[in-house]
Motif scaffolding. Sequence first.
Motif, mmCIF file in Angstrom:
data_model
loop_
_atom_site.group_PDB
_atom_site.id
_atom_site.type_symbol
_atom_site.label_atom_id
_atom_site.label_comp_id
_atom_site.label_asym_id
_atom_site.label_seq_id
_atom_site.Cartn_x
_atom_site.Cartn_y
_atom_site.Cartn_z
ATOM 1 N N TRP A 224 36.705 36.477 45.438
ATOM 2 C CA TRP A 224 37.832 36.791 44.559
ATOM 3 C C TRP A 224 39.118 36.981 45.368
ATOM 4 O O TRP A 224 40.186 36.513 44.954
ATOM 5 C CB TRP A 224 37.519 38.038 43.748
ATOM 6 N N ALA A 225 39.029 37.666 46.473
ATOM 7 C CA ALA A 225 40.224 37.877 47.293
ATOM 8 C C ALA A 225 40.793 36.541 47.775
ATOM 9 O O ALA A 225 42.009 36.311 47.734
ATOM 10 C CB ALA A 225 39.884 38.781 48.478
ATOM 11 N N LEU B 284 42.468 34.609 44.783
ATOM 12 C CA LEU B 284 43.787 35.140 44.442
ATOM 13 C C LEU B 284 44.823 34.756 45.498
ATOM 14 O O LEU B 284 45.983 34.443 45.183
ATOM 15 C CB LEU B 284 43.722 36.656 44.298
ATOM 16 N N PRO C 22 49.656 37.981 42.406
ATOM 17 C CA PRO C 22 48.920 39.256 42.491
ATOM 18 C C PRO C 22 47.924 39.356 41.352
ATOM 19 O O PRO C 22 48.047 38.689 40.318
ATOM 20 C CB PRO C 22 50.032 40.304 42.356
ATOM 21 N N GLY C 23 46.923 40.208 41.530
ATOM 22 C CA GLY C 23 45.915 40.375 40.495
ATOM 23 C C GLY C 23 46.504 40.845 39.180
ATOM 24 O O GLY C 23 46.003 40.493 38.101
ATOM 25 N N SER C 24 47.584 41.612 39.236
ATOM 26 C CA SER C 24 48.197 42.120 38.013
ATOM 27 C C SER C 24 48.806 41.005 37.160
ATOM 28 O O SER C 24 49.172 41.241 36.011
ATOM 29 C CB SER C 24 49.280 43.147 38.358
ATOM 30 N N ALA D 271 36.346 45.083 43.118
ATOM 31 C CA ALA D 271 37.444 44.291 43.676
ATOM 32 C C ALA D 271 38.403 43.814 42.596
ATOM 33 O O ALA D 271 39.618 43.723 42.813
ATOM 34 C CB ALA D 271 36.886 43.091 44.439
ATOM 35 N N ALA E 139 42.235 44.941 42.518
ATOM 36 C CA ALA E 139 43.286 43.933 42.589
ATOM 37 C C ALA E 139 44.200 43.975 41.381
ATOM 38 O O ALA E 139 45.239 43.314 41.367
ATOM 39 C CB ALA E 139 42.654 42.547 42.711
#
Length: 590
Positions: A435-436, A439, A445-447, A471, A475
């Motif tokens: 996942w990191a 992204l 960003p995750g948001s 995670a 994130a």
Amino acid sequence: MSKPDPLQAALAAAVHQLHAADEVWKLALEASGDGVWDWYIQAGVELYSAGFLQIYGYSPDDLEANPAIIDSLTHPDDREQMSRDRQAHFDGLTPVYSNEHRVRCKDGSWKWVQTRGMVIARDERGRPLRMVGTHTDITERKRVEALTWRQANYDALTDLPNRRLLAERLGNEMKKARREGRHLALLALDLDRFKEVNDRLGHDAGDELLRQAARRIAGCIREVDMVARLGGDEFIVLLADLQGEPSSVERVANALVNSLAQPFALAESQHTVSVSVGIALFPADADDAQHLFKRADQALYAAKHAGRSGYRFAGRAVHEAAQARSRLGAELRLALERQEFCLHFQPVLPANGGACTQAEVLLRWRHPVLGLLGPGSFLALAESSGLICEIGAWVLQDAAAQLKAWRRELQPELSLAVNLSGTQLREWGCSVTDWAARLLRLGVPGSGLVLDLREAQLRDPQIRGLMQLPALRAAGIGLALDDFGAGDSMLHSLRHPGLSQLKFSRELLADLRPGTREADWLAALVQLAGTCGLNTVAKGVETPVQARMLIDLGVGALQGHHLAPAMPASEFRAWLDRHKNQLPPGAAPG
């Protein structure tokens, strides 16, 4: 006192030698575990060794030395073949008599034996005088053979014939139908919403549902017909020996639909599924097994597409629709290369009238002939063809590129909600590193990302584990339970620890009126979602009355054509620029 006749003495010695030789080979055979029989054919006398009688539990006093006695103990189904094999040897057509048959034991049970024998004496006309042979107990071998055959030809879960035995039976029935000018029908069955039950209640309950369904299907057909399980929740019914009238097939199809629509007792409660049925007729729809299966599958697809819980015949229209899907599937493979896909974006507006901070990503296909197609026209084809992951990856890449520009230039807090298939989510894996890295590659960003999940996806054990990754929450990635209320929604789904949003379906809003049970139900859901820490979104808002009611009921955000339509990226950018300070959703759209 007369002297002994030398010739008679020699004959007596020879006879004694023959009897001694008989005893030697009989003893040798019995030592191997075989039972020995000795038949004097013309005299009608048959002698049995002690080992022979022991196989069946008889004593010497139980059986007369009569060949008709042992023949009468042979299983009625085996006697004709035994007689043919014996006569073939008598006639000199086979060098050895050999046959496998069942014999009734003294206790009433049946034993399988292999008998071998040979005529050892004939008269001057060639007629058999004496025949000797053995019985070998092969009951265990037959049991193992029967077990192996059943395992190869029957489904272990439902005890129904499997694809292999069905293919053999279908081939035989088609030959018979051609020979006698008769018809047959192949019905392809698929249980609707089976996966939801399996995911919600577990595999044990799913297996029990399949067993009960199998019994119900078998109860709807005649003894001359056949039901087989192909795997999963797929069944096939073969209706044999038809006179050609479709009404009899329709009666069976209706019986199947009605029977499987009744509740199933699972996990100490009642659960309902339904069945879709596709029907192909021989020889009207196809004259070979392969195409008959294909036409039944096409009809099944049409039945599901028509709303499920029903049946369809594989007529010309169904065949042409299947061909059109096949052509569309081939074109789908080229659509990515030709850059024919595009994204539309529909705003999600806060009920308090603040700025738009979320939009849903909607996939469209600019087909060169058919025009702009929605996902309902091609996503199922993408899933079945294996292209869904490539298409999903493109959606994320393109959405991320737009999002980076819009966050930089117009709305720093904007996020995009995307729908990913279960196949794609499972392929992403359950690793924090995966996942990191993803992204990082997207460059957002995750948001900025909200994953819209349906309940069926949330019940998938692998996806459920994926969505619980710390995670994701660390994130800032949002998880939304999408289209809640569109089907058999379960309140316990709201307790999933990773969820941040609950999105109500347009079906839930369809009958929404002031003072109705629907309004009370929705108000209770909004309150329950709040206790679970979930923000609420109502989708499919089409009128100002709906918008006003939803705001009064406490829904957090609204989405629908009344407020703002889905727009291509360029139009959405312009809209977002114009609506930095959005009016309350109850007002007329700008």
